[in-house]
Structures are given as C-alpha cells and as structure tokens.
Design a protein around this motif. Structure first.
Motif, PDB file in Angstrom:
ATOM      1  N   LEU A 171       0.821  -1.208   0.000  1.00 52.21           N
ATOM      2  CA  LEU A 171       0.000   0.000   0.000  1.00 52.21           C
ATOM      3  C   LEU A 171       0.854   1.257   0.000  1.00 52.21           C
ATOM      4  CD1 LEU A 171      -2.622   1.559   0.169  1.00 52.21           C
ATOM      5  CD2 LEU A 171      -2.739   1.035   2.619  1.00 52.21           C
ATOM      6  N   THR A 172       1.856   1.318   0.868  1.00 48.78           N
ATOM      7  CA  THR A 172       2.699   2.515   0.928  1.00 48.78           C
ATOM      8  C   THR A 172       3.515   2.678  -0.360  1.00 48.78           C
ATOM      9  OG1 THR A 172       4.364   1.232   2.159  1.00 48.78           O
ATOM     10  CG2 THR A 172       2.843   2.596   3.441  1.00 48.78           C
ATOM     11  N   ALA A 173       3.959   1.558  -0.949  1.00 47.16           N
ATOM     12  CA  ALA A 173       4.673   1.643  -2.222  1.00 47.16           C
ATOM     13  C   ALA A 173       3.747   2.151  -3.330  1.00 47.16           C
ATOM     14  CB  ALA A 173       5.240   0.280  -2.597  1.00 47.16           C
ATOM     15  N   PHE A 174       2.502   1.722  -3.315  1.00 48.63           N
ATOM     16  CA  PHE A 174       1.519   2.192  -4.297  1.00 48.63           C
ATOM     17  C   PHE A 174       1.302   3.696  -4.146  1.00 48.63           C
ATOM     18  CE2 PHE A 174      -3.046   1.359  -6.057  1.00 48.63           C
ATOM     19  CZ  PHE A 174      -2.685   1.990  -7.241  1.00 48.63           C
ATOM     20  N   MET A 175       1.202   4.163  -2.908  1.00 50.05           N
ATOM     21  CA  MET A 175       1.039   5.590  -2.664  1.00 50.05           C
ATOM     22  C   MET A 175       2.222   6.384  -3.217  1.00 50.05           C
ATOM     23  SD  MET A 175      -0.461   5.308   1.232  1.00 50.05           S
ATOM     24  CE  MET A 175      -0.002   6.987   1.656  1.00 50.05           C
ATOM     25  N   MET A 176       3.441   5.936  -2.934  1.00 46.93           N
ATOM     26  CA  MET A 176       4.630   6.619  -3.444  1.00 46.93           C
ATOM     27  C   MET A 176       4.692   6.567  -4.967  1.00 46.93           C
ATOM     28  SD  MET A 176       7.611   5.475  -0.748  1.00 46.93           S
ATOM     29  CE  MET A 176       8.865   6.410  -1.633  1.00 46.93           C
ATOM     30  N   SER A 177       4.243   5.463  -5.537  1.00 43.14           N
ATOM     31  CA  SER A 177       4.320   5.289  -6.979  1.00 43.14           C
ATOM     32  C   SER A 177       3.473   6.297  -7.736  1.00 43.14           C
ATOM     33  CB  SER A 177       3.891   3.869  -7.355  1.00 43.14           C
ATOM     34  OG  SER A 177       4.760   2.918  -6.793  1.00 43.14           O
ATOM     35  N   LEU A 178       2.419   6.783  -7.123  1.00 45.87           N
ATOM     36  CA  LEU A 178       1.593   7.798  -7.774  1.00 45.87           C
ATOM     37  C   LEU A 178       2.413   9.035  -8.117  1.00 45.87           C
ATOM     38  CD1 LEU A 178      -1.684   7.581  -5.629  1.00 45.87           C
ATOM     39  CD2 LEU A 178      -1.327   6.709  -7.949  1.00 45.87           C
TER      40      LEU A 178
END
Length: 421
Positions: A21-28
């Motif tokens: 989840l946190t990686a997905f947030m950063m990926s944005l």
C-alpha cells in the motif's frame, strides 16, 4: 520490535500489505512525473507551446512543487493523523489530475501541476512516517527496502504506460488513468490503512512548535550525516539521469539502444533493494550501509580510472555504473531508516524535513553534475567519487568516527519537544 504504539481500531494490516500500500502511494508521485514523458511533444503542439525546452516545465514544475510541498504534510500528520492526511493527498491528486485533463491553456496547466505537486507531496513523506510508527531499527530498514524496490520499478515502467495510453487515446487520458489509479489507492487506504499515530504523540500546529520539531529532526547529529549523505549519493545518480541520453546515447554510441541500456542499469537498484531486505535484519542497517558506501567509493575510483584510460569504451563504463546503482540499493533505505530512528514522537515532521533536504539537495547536485558534462564520462566519474567520499565523511560525523556498529537494543527515544499533547 514491531507494532509499536498502535492505537486501538478495527483495521489490522500485515507487513506485506503495508509495504504494498505505501509503495503504491509513493508510486503515484513517480507516475505523475514519468508517465507523460512520451506525451510532452503532443501536449506542446495542442497547447501551442513552440519553444522546445518550455514543454519540460510540465515535469520540472511538479518536481519543484513536490519538493517544497514536502515541508507541509509531516506536521499535519503529527497533529491530525497519518490516515486523514494520506486520504487528503490522494484525493487532491485524483481531482487535480482530472482538472488537468480538461485544461486548454499551458500556463493554467502549469499552475495546476504546481498545486498538485504541493497538495500530493505527502504521498512521498507519509510512507516512511507510517512505517516508523509501526517498526524500528533494522526491521524498519527491511520494510523501507521493500517499499523502495517496488517504487524504483515505477519510473522504469511509467513511460511505457504513457506510451500505451497514447497508442489508443490522446495525452489527456494519461491524467485520467492517473486519477483512476489514485482512486484505487484511495479506496484501498480507506478500507485497510489504520491510524498509526499514537494519540500521546500528537503535536500542535503552531509555527514555533513546527519549526522546533523540524529543526530538532534536521540537526540531530545521529541523523543529519545520513540525510545529507543520501542527498549526495542520490544527487550523483540524478546527475547520471540528467546526462544519460548524451552519455550513453551519444558518447558511447548506443543510439536507439539507450532505453534498454538505461533501464538495465536502473533495474540493478530493484535487485539490490530486494537483497537488502533479506540481509539487513541479520547484519544490521549500519553494517550493511557502511560496507556499501566504502564499496561505492572503490567502484567510483575505478570509474574515474576507466574514464581517463578507456574513455568512450562502454565495456568498462557499463558494468561499473550498474554496480554503483546496485550499491545504492544498500544505502538509500538503510540511511533513511537510521536517520528516522531517533524520532518516534515527531516522525511526521522528521520525514518532511528529511524528504525536503534529500529531494532538493539531490536535485541541485544532479543539476550541477549534469551541466558539467563535456562530451566525456570524466566529469561524471569524478563527481561520483567526490559525492561518495563526502557521504562517508558525513556518516563518520553522525557515528562519531566509528563505523560498523550494531545497536542490539532500540535507541533511547529522543526527548519530546515542546507542544506535545
């Protein structure tokens, strides 16, 4: 130790899901930078931008505003909680992406891009804050390595995503896709992300308190060397990115092979982050990263030697560059984890100020290195060596001259600054 001071709530999230989840947030954030690179020419034509370099502002404005915006979300997260600030950032990102998809004026587009960068900057700041709330020490370094491994993949793949959209639709649909992905991240966070801020650690939103917390987080001796050292090392890599088209495509004559060569070297960081996540708890973040920075210096010295003796021969440059990037995977997450370790009670403010200095410092260093390109690999090789040696000196300052220590017990928490409820 894990699951530190988790407030009681109904949401429970495991390590793997938290990393994803946190990686997905950063990926944005990475997608907002790289996904539209293939579309810059089309955007310029449709919006009436004639000057070649002006179209680059679509990316540059977002980068700069994100760097400045990184100063804000941490303090708000220390007051109102990680979850609410994360939802605000994701929502702002999605809505402003849709607004950009409807814009027909280039100047207005840049204004909205700047606003989007500021309001969504928390997507880069909050993941480290949330992980620091839940974990500490080498375990935190392991999870940050996993987040980093996922995050690093995105800049490599994002241009392909943008190109795929352009195959079927116009550039505006890239921003629609970004909004849809933000919607997915928002729904996931709303359903699964718990509030990790301990109520006892809530801070007041008052300028003296915010400034005191940030100053405390920045000037702490055990942290500042790692923050500035990261800026130098990442800045050296930014210098590579800035000059890579000229260096690899022109100087080494790779031409159309440039994307493959560049992507191949960048992929080494993904691999090393994954390896780091496996070994850091066994050997310790300090031992791994200190070994890594010494190896980085040695490889950079070989890079200088190759640049002066075999300039123009990619057979010497490419393996050394791939090794440098691989070593960065043993430095970034570990340096970041060590720098965050003393700040359990002001993790948001600490993450904000550290992110700001890492981002802006690296951007300035990378710009200087990129502008020093003279048609050879020599300035870049020398810069790599200088940056890595300075990073080692900064680490020695933070460690009071001693390398390879391993703290078997959690570090003593810092004294809470004033303004804590």
């Amino acid at each position: 130790m894990s699951n530190l001071a988790i407030p009681k709530n109904k949401r429970v999230i495991g390590q793997r899901e938290l990393v994803a989840l946190t990686a997905f947030m950063m990926s944005l954030q990475a997608l907002a930078i790289d996904a539209m690179l293939p579309a810059l020419d089309e955007m310029a034509r449709e919006l009436g931008v004639a000057e070649g370099n002006q179209r680059q502002l679509v990316v540059a404005v977002f980068l700069l505003s994100s760097g400045v915006g990184a100063l804000l979300p941490g303090s708000f997260a220390d007051r109102f909680g990680r979850r609410s600030v994360a939802m605000f950032c994701i929502t702002s990102y999605a809505l402003l992406s849709l607004v950009i998809a409807l814009i027909h004026d280039f100047t207005l587009l840049l204004v909205i891009r700047a606003l989007q960068g500021v309001l969504s900057a928390g997507l880069m700041v909050l993941p480290a804050t949330i992980i620091r709330d839940r974990y500490e020490g080498d375990q935190m370094a392991r999870l940050l390595s996993l987040v980093g491994a996922v995050f690093i993949v995105v800049p490599v793949l994002a241009p392909s995503l943008g190109q795929a959209v352009l195959t079927f639709a116009g550039w505006r649909w890239i921003f629609v896709v970004l909004a849809a992905m933000a919607g997915m991240a928002g729904f996931w966070a709303w359903k699964r992300l718990p509030e990790t801020l301990d109520p006892l650690d809530r801070q007041m939103i008052e300028l003296p308190v915010v400034m005191r917390n940030m100053t405390h987080a920045l000037l702490n001796r055990s942290a500042i060397g790692y923050v500035l050292g990261t800026s130098l090392l990442i800045g050296a890599v930014f210098g590579y990115v800035n000059s890579s088209q000229q260096l690899i495509g022109e100087h080494f004559g790779m031409g159309t092979w440039f994307p493959i060569v560049f992507g191949g070297t960048a992929a080494m960081m993904v691999l090393s982050n994954l390896v780091n996540s496996r070994i850091v708890e066994r050997f310790g973040a300090r031992r791994v990263s200190h070994t890594g920075v010494l190896a980085f210096i040695a490889v950079s010295a070989l890079q200088v030697l190759a640049a002066f003796r075999h300039d123009g021969d990619i057979v010497y440059f490419l393996p050394l560059m791939a090794t440098n990037l691989a070593l960065l995977g043993f430095l970034g997450a570990n340096f970041g984890s060590i720098a965050m370790q003393p700040f359990a009670h002001i993790a948001g403010a600490a993450s904000s100020i550290q992110s700001f200095f890492r981002t802006f410092g690296a951007a300035v260093v990378g710009l200087f290195i990129g502008q020093s390109y003279d048609g050879t690999a020599r300035p870049f090789a020398i810069a790599l060596l200088i940056c890595s040696v300075l990073a080692l000196l900064l680490v020695l300052y933070s460690e009071k001259g001693r390398l390879f220590r391993r703290l078997n017990a959690p570090a003593k928490p810092e004294t809470k600054p004033g303004g804590v409820y």
